[in-house]
Design an enzyme around this catalytic site. Structure first.
Site, short mmCIF file in Angstrom:
data_model
loop_
_atom_site.label_atom_id
_atom_site.label_comp_id
_atom_site.label_asym_id
_atom_site.label_seq_id
_atom_site.Cartn_x
_atom_site.Cartn_y
_atom_site.Cartn_z
N GLU A 198 48.21 41.54 36.78
CA GLU A 198 48.63 40.27 37.41
C GLU A 198 49.75 39.64 36.58
OE1 GLU A 198 45.31 37.82 38.69
OE2 GLU A 198 44.66 39.38 40.07
N GLU A 321 41.65 45.54 42.43
CA GLU A 321 40.74 44.39 42.50
C GLU A 321 40.58 44.00 43.95
OE1 GLU A 321 41.26 41.04 39.86
OE2 GLU A 321 41.99 42.37 38.27
O1 AHR Z 1 38.18 39.71 38.73
C1 AHR Z 1 38.37 38.45 38.19
C2 AHR Z 1 39.84 38.15 37.91
O2 AHR Z 1 40.54 38.08 39.10
C3 AHR Z 1 40.59 39.15 37.10
O3 AHR Z 1 40.44 39.00 35.73
C4 AHR Z 1 42.01 38.88 37.49
O4 AHR Z 1 42.84 40.01 37.37
C5 AHR Z 1 41.90 38.35 38.89
O5 AHR Z 1 42.65 37.19 39.06
#
Ligand code: AHR
Length: 517
Positions: A198, A321
């Site tokens: 991110e 994710e």
């Molecule tokens: O999964 C939780 C968080 O969500 C992670 O650390 C991040 O990459 C995302 O914003």
């Protein structure tokens, strides 16, 4: 007398309404077994574990001296459960945490490891008892390939280069000698490495142009030591940020092997009030699934941009994710992201995995967030207690798709309508495994009506069918430590072989896996 008649009429009307509501929807599925597609990489079924809340500590690591049965500090019950879902790869140490993680803190004698503040997740003390060696041991115990997240946001090029050397170099060198001193002679295999996370947000608030240049610089010093080849993953877009993908494809191109994408499903779409994991109405059920289905649009659109620069699809889309994100369970630390997991989550998992299967020519890796005690978890723990979740069972039922060949399919689905909104009632994907068996996974998103599926199976004849189902009487059914078996798979028999394929009736709100031989 008059009022008695009224009651009878009312009761009859209710009975008619209930019967009408239970009429099955009509759906047509065509499976092209005669036109096999790409391989569904097992890595689509990957997981994510971050130093966040009770994922690592409590969920995975309890320490060697714990009364909770463990092997070298890692919980045996969690390992046993995870082995059954054949976790193909595991991403670690974050997430946002990865860009504040300094790997040297987590190697060497545990009693001498540095304590740091986990500034991303709750400001708790991170004592680094679970570090590189413990993570690699855990991967080995569950049979998963390690997917390491490198620190680009607050780390240095040298630090990342040295971590790779420490992990994978066999020859005598400062880093491989340190690894030996810390108890590991042979180098490990590290097949997957992320260069940042991110980077548009918690990973450094970079512009896509700046990140692309940073990727190129860090990547140049990530070496493939003899015997180890690293699949390099760039930090990709947030949801529908298509410009991010465009710039990275143009400026990084073939230097990366994979490009990530993050997308979370919030029932409300509002980060301040995401909604409860367990207390919800049909409108929330509908909205959650409507938002989960957006994954198809995101994957399609990001893939179209990737196709422009990489028509041969050499670069994988890595959805590392994804999952549901609710308000935390009442009474728990808001920074720990602990949430329950219901039948609704199982449906989200089922439809999302069907989408990934359908896009397996481009989607090569995906990681649900997260493995234990955080967000859409497979496993929940409370000290010595443990339960698996409805999402876990979907991953278990879908293991049949690992490394199988996609059988392209077309679905004419009925609508699931609520108010003036509608979404497809049914989701499906099909594959053929190495033994020649065909597996069809189906979801009925409608919580009120069964779904009648007529399947036209092209190019092959199904002789025998068997099936499993995950469903429950309530939309918010879930497993607890006291009742760990409320939601789990059962045998499914509501199908029949037909002339051209098969027909099946999916109960409302269900996930079904069929095996055709
Ligand atoms: O999964 C939780 C968080 O969500 C992670 O650390 C991040 O990459 C995302 O914003």
């Amino acid at each position: 007398m008059k009022s008695k008649n009224c009651i009878i009429i009312a009761a009859t009307l209710i009975a008619i309404a209930v019967a009408a509501a239970e009429e099955p929807t009509t759906n047509l599925l065509v499976i092209h077994a005669d036109k096999p597609g790409a391989q569904i990489s097992r890595n689509i079924y990957g997981q994510f574990s971050e130093h966040l809340g009770r994922c690592i500590y409590d969920g995975i690591w309890v320490g060697e001296d714990s009364p909770i049965p463990n092997t070298r500090g890692i919980r045996n019950d969690v390992v046993e459960a995870l082995k059954k879902i054949k976790v193909p790869l595991l991403r670690w140490p974050g997430g946002c945490f990865a860009d504040e993680y300094h790997w040297m803190d987590g190697v060497g004698p545990r009693g001498q490891r540095a304590s740091r503040i986990n500034t991303t997740w709750g400001g708790v003390v991170e004592n680094n008892q679970f570090g590189t060696h413990e993570f690699m041991d855990f991967c080995n115990q569950i049979g998963a390939a390690p997917y390491i997240g490198g620190n680009v946001g607050s780390g240095t090029v040298e630090e990342l280069a040295e971590w790779v050397e420490y992990l994978t170099a066999a020859t005598n060198s400062v880093m491989s000698d340190l690894r030996r001193k810390n108890g590991r002679g042979q180098p490990w295999k590290v097949p997957f490495l992320a260069i940042g996370n991110e980077s548009w947000g918690c990973g450094g608030e970079m512009t896509p142009e700046f990140y692309a240049d940073s990727f190129r610089r860090y990547n140049a010093f990530v070496k493939n030591y003899p015997g180890n080849w690293i699949y390099r993953i760039a930090s990709g877009a947030n949801e529908g940020d298509y410009n991010w993908t465009e710039v990275l494809m143009k400026n990084i191109g073939g230097r990366m092997n994979g490009l990530s994408l993050h997308y979370y499903t919030l029932p409300t779409g509002n980060w301040s009030h995401k909604g409860s994991a367990t207390h919800f109405a049909e409108a929330d059920w509908f909205e959650t699934l409507r938002r989960a289905l957006r994954m198809d649009e995101l994957v399609t659109n990001h893939s179209a941009i990737m196709d422009k620069y990489d028509p041969q699809k050499k670069i994988g889309l890595v959805v590392d994710e994804w999952g549901t994100w609710y308000d935390v369970e009442p009474g728990t630390n808001p920074e720990f992201l602990y949430q329950q997991n219901t039948l609704r989550d199982a449906l989200v998992a089922g439809v999302t995995l069907n989408i990934f299967n359908q896009h397996c020519d481009r989607v090569k890796i995906a990681c649900i967030a997260q493995m234990v005690n955080v967000l859409q978890a497979m496993i929940l723990t409370d000290r010595e207690k443990m339960t698996v979740t409805p999402s876990y069972w979907v991953f278990e039922m879908y293991t049949v798709h690992h490394d199988a060949t996609l059988l392209p399919s077309e679905l004419q689905s009925a609508d699931y309508q609520l108010g003036d909104q509608k979404i497809p009632a049914v989701s499906a994907s099909a594959s053929r495994d190495k033994a020649g068996k065909i597996h069809v996974t189906l979801c009925n998103l409608n919580p009120n009506q069964p779904a009648e599926i007529t399947c036209d199976l092209r190019g092959v004849e199904a002789r025998t069918i068997s099936g499993r189902i995950l469903t429950a009487p309530e939309m918010n059914a879930h497993n607890t430590f006291e009742r760990p078996k409320d939601v789990g798979p059962a045998e499914f028999t509501a199908f029949r072989v037909t002339n051209g394929g098969f027909a099946a009736t999916l109960p409302p709100k269900s996930v079904v896996a069929l095996e055709l031989k």
